[in-house]
Design a protein around this motif. Sequence first.
Motif, PDB file in Angstrom:
ATOM      1  N   LYS A 151      -5.647   6.245  11.094  1.00 43.09           N
ATOM      2  CA  LYS A 151      -5.008   7.374  10.416  1.00 43.09           C
ATOM      3  C   LYS A 151      -4.039   6.867   9.353  1.00 43.09           C
ATOM      4  N   GLU A 152      -4.220   7.313   8.109  1.00 48.82           N
ATOM      5  CA  GLU A 152      -3.333   6.926   7.026  1.00 48.82           C
ATOM      6  C   GLU A 152      -2.203   7.944   6.901  1.00 48.82           C
ATOM      7  N   VAL A 153      -0.961   7.470   7.076  1.00 51.38           N
ATOM      8  CA  VAL A 153       0.201   8.343   7.060  1.00 51.38           C
ATOM      9  C   VAL A 153       1.266   7.741   6.148  1.00 51.38           C
ATOM     10  N   ASP A 154       2.326   8.515   5.945  1.00 51.42           N
ATOM     11  CA  ASP A 154       3.423   8.038   5.101  1.00 51.42           C
ATOM     12  C   ASP A 154       4.431   7.212   5.891  1.00 51.42           C
ATOM     13  N   MET A 155       4.684   7.624   7.135  1.00 53.65           N
ATOM     14  CA  MET A 155       5.699   6.938   7.933  1.00 53.65           C
ATOM     15  C   MET A 155       5.527   7.285   9.403  1.00 53.65           C
ATOM     16  N   VAL A 156       5.959   6.373  10.242  1.00 53.90           N
ATOM     17  CA  VAL A 156       6.003   6.604  11.688  1.00 53.90           C
ATOM     18  C   VAL A 156       7.381   6.196  12.178  1.00 53.90           C
ATOM     19  N   ILE A 157       7.968   7.027  13.026  1.00 57.21           N
ATOM     20  CA  ILE A 157       9.252   6.695  13.655  1.00 57.21           C
ATOM     21  C   ILE A 157       8.988   6.519  15.143  1.00 57.21           C
ATOM     22  N   ILE A 158       9.293   5.333  15.656  1.00 50.33           N
ATOM     23  CA  ILE A 158       8.989   5.010  17.048  1.00 50.33           C
ATOM     24  C   ILE A 158      10.287   4.793  17.831  1.00 50.33           C
ATOM     25  N   PRO A 159      10.283   5.131  19.135  1.00 48.22           N
ATOM     26  CA  PRO A 159      11.477   4.931  19.961  1.00 48.22           C
ATOM     27  C   PRO A 159      11.513   3.517  20.546  1.00 48.22           C
ATOM     28  N   ALA A 160      11.957   2.560  19.775  1.00 48.34           N
ATOM     29  CA  ALA A 160      12.035   1.175  20.256  1.00 48.34           C
ATOM     30  C   ALA A 160      13.233   1.017  21.181  1.00 48.34           C
ATOM     31  N   THR A 161      13.193  -0.027  22.001  1.00 49.08           N
ATOM     32  CA  THR A 161      14.314  -0.272  22.918  1.00 49.08           C
ATOM     33  C   THR A 161      15.585  -0.622  22.164  1.00 49.08           C
ATOM     34  N   THR A 162      15.457  -1.069  20.916  1.00 47.70           N
ATOM     35  CA  THR A 162      16.620  -1.401  20.092  1.00 47.70           C
ATOM     36  C   THR A 162      17.125  -0.194  19.299  1.00 47.70           C
ATOM     37  N   GLY A 163      16.426   0.935  19.411  1.00 48.28           N
ATOM     38  CA  GLY A 163      16.804   2.138  18.685  1.00 48.28           C
ATOM     39  C   GLY A 163      15.620   2.716  17.941  1.00 48.28           C
ATOM     40  N   GLN A 164      15.814   3.877  17.338  1.00 45.60           N
ATOM     41  CA  GLN A 164      14.746   4.504  16.554  1.00 45.60           C
ATOM     42  C   GLN A 164      14.380   3.609  15.369  1.00 45.60           C
ATOM     43  N   PRO A 186       0.832  -1.210   0.000  1.00 48.21           N
ATOM     44  CA  PRO A 186       0.000   0.000   0.000  1.00 48.21           C
ATOM     45  C   PRO A 186       0.863   1.255   0.000  1.00 48.21           C
ATOM     46  N   THR A 187       0.264   2.353  -0.426  1.00 49.60           N
ATOM     47  CA  THR A 187       0.992   3.620  -0.458  1.00 49.60           C
ATOM     48  C   THR A 187       0.961   4.320   0.893  1.00 49.60           C
ATOM     49  N   LYS A 188       0.061   3.897   1.784  1.00 49.05           N
ATOM     50  CA  LYS A 188      -0.075   4.536   3.088  1.00 49.05           C
ATOM     51  C   LYS A 188       0.007   3.497   4.208  1.00 49.05           C
ATOM     52  N   LEU A 189       0.432   3.975   5.350  1.00 47.17           N
ATOM     53  CA  LEU A 189       0.479   3.166   6.571  1.00 47.17           C
ATOM     54  C   LEU A 189      -0.687   3.573   7.463  1.00 47.17           C
ATOM     55  N   THR A 190      -1.494   2.608   7.882  1.00 46.99           N
ATOM     56  CA  THR A 190      -2.631   2.888   8.761  1.00 46.99           C
ATOM     57  C   THR A 190      -2.192   2.763  10.214  1.00 46.99           C
ATOM     58  N   VAL A 191      -2.375   3.834  10.977  1.00 50.21           N
ATOM     59  CA  VAL A 191      -1.869   3.894  12.351  1.00 50.21           C
ATOM     60  C   VAL A 191      -3.023   4.024  13.331  1.00 50.21           C
ATOM     61  N   ASN A 192      -2.975   3.183  14.360  1.00 49.35           N
ATOM     62  CA  ASN A 192      -3.857   3.305  15.526  1.00 49.35           C
ATOM     63  C   ASN A 192      -2.966   3.569  16.732  1.00 49.35           C
ATOM     64  N   PHE A 193      -3.126   4.745  17.322  1.00 47.15           N
ATOM     65  CA  PHE A 193      -2.292   5.162  18.457  1.00 47.15           C
ATOM     66  C   PHE A 193      -3.198   5.335  19.666  1.00 47.15           C
ATOM     67  N   VAL A 194      -3.032   4.442  20.656  1.00 48.91           N
ATOM     68  CA  VAL A 194      -3.973   4.363  21.772  1.00 48.91           C
ATOM     69  C   VAL A 194      -3.249   4.539  23.107  1.00 48.91           C
ATOM     70  N   LEU A 195      -3.902   5.291  24.000  1.00 51.48           N
ATOM     71  CA  LEU A 195      -3.461   5.459  25.381  1.00 51.48           C
ATOM     72  C   LEU A 195      -4.514   4.839  26.301  1.00 51.48           C
ATOM     73  N   PRO A 196      -4.180   4.589  27.562  1.00 53.40           N
ATOM     74  CA  PRO A 196      -5.182   3.993  28.468  1.00 53.40           C
ATOM     75  C   PRO A 196      -6.428   4.851  28.639  1.00 53.40           C
ATOM     76  N   TYR A 197      -6.294   6.154  28.417  1.00 55.07           N
ATOM     77  CA  TYR A 197      -7.411   7.061  28.671  1.00 55.07           C
ATOM     78  C   TYR A 197      -7.926   7.757  27.399  1.00 55.07           C
TER      79      TYR A 197
END
Length: 203
Positions: free
Chosen positions: A88-101, A70-81
Amino acid sequence: MFRQASRLLSRSVAAGSSKSATARAFSTEVPSTIDSTFVESWKKVAPNMDPPQTPSSFMKPRPSTASSIPTKLTVNFVLPYASELSGKEVDMVIIPATTGQMGVLPGHVPTIAELKPGIMSVHEGTDVKKYFVSSGFAFLHANSVADIIAVEAVPLENIDPSQVQKGLAEFTQKLASAATDLEKAEAQIGVEVHSAINAALTG
C-alpha cells in the motif's frame, strides 16, 4: 614515560582501526568466491556429493537506495492470521513505538522499532485509517518500504467503548486481588492494554 607510552599505544590503535575501517568492505558487498582447489579435492573424496557451501554463497546484495526520495511510502501490514495492507502506497504512517509515537515518511532512515499497545494511523491524502495494535515490530527499509508486523490489530471503529470499560474494570479488580506473581502479571497486562485502548478512544 608511562604517559608517552600510552599516547603512542592509543595512536597505533586508532591508526589501525581507521585503516581497517576504510579498507574493510561489508560482507554483502564481498563477491562470492569458490575455492576450485577445495572443490576438486572434495570431488575426489566424495564424488557423489555436492561440495558444501559457505555463508557467502547465500548472501544477497544490499537493495539499491534510490538517488531521490520517493513521494510515497510503501507499507506492508501483516498479522499472524491476515494481511491488512500489502504494498500500500501512503503518505505517512504513525506507529506506537516503545520509545514514543514515531512518524514514518518516505526516505525514513532504516530502523527496527518495537511496538507497544497503541494507535497506528495510516495517512493517505486526507484519509486516515487507525488501528489499535497490541504489540509487534516495524522494519523500516532504506528503499521507503515499511514492514509492520503486529500480534493483534483491530480497526479503531470496530472497538466497542462499553466493552473496553468493562474489561478495564475486570482486570483492575483482578490486579487488586491477585495472589501470585503470574496472576499479577496477567492482570497488569490486561490493565495496560485496556487503558491504552480507552485512551485511544477518548483521545
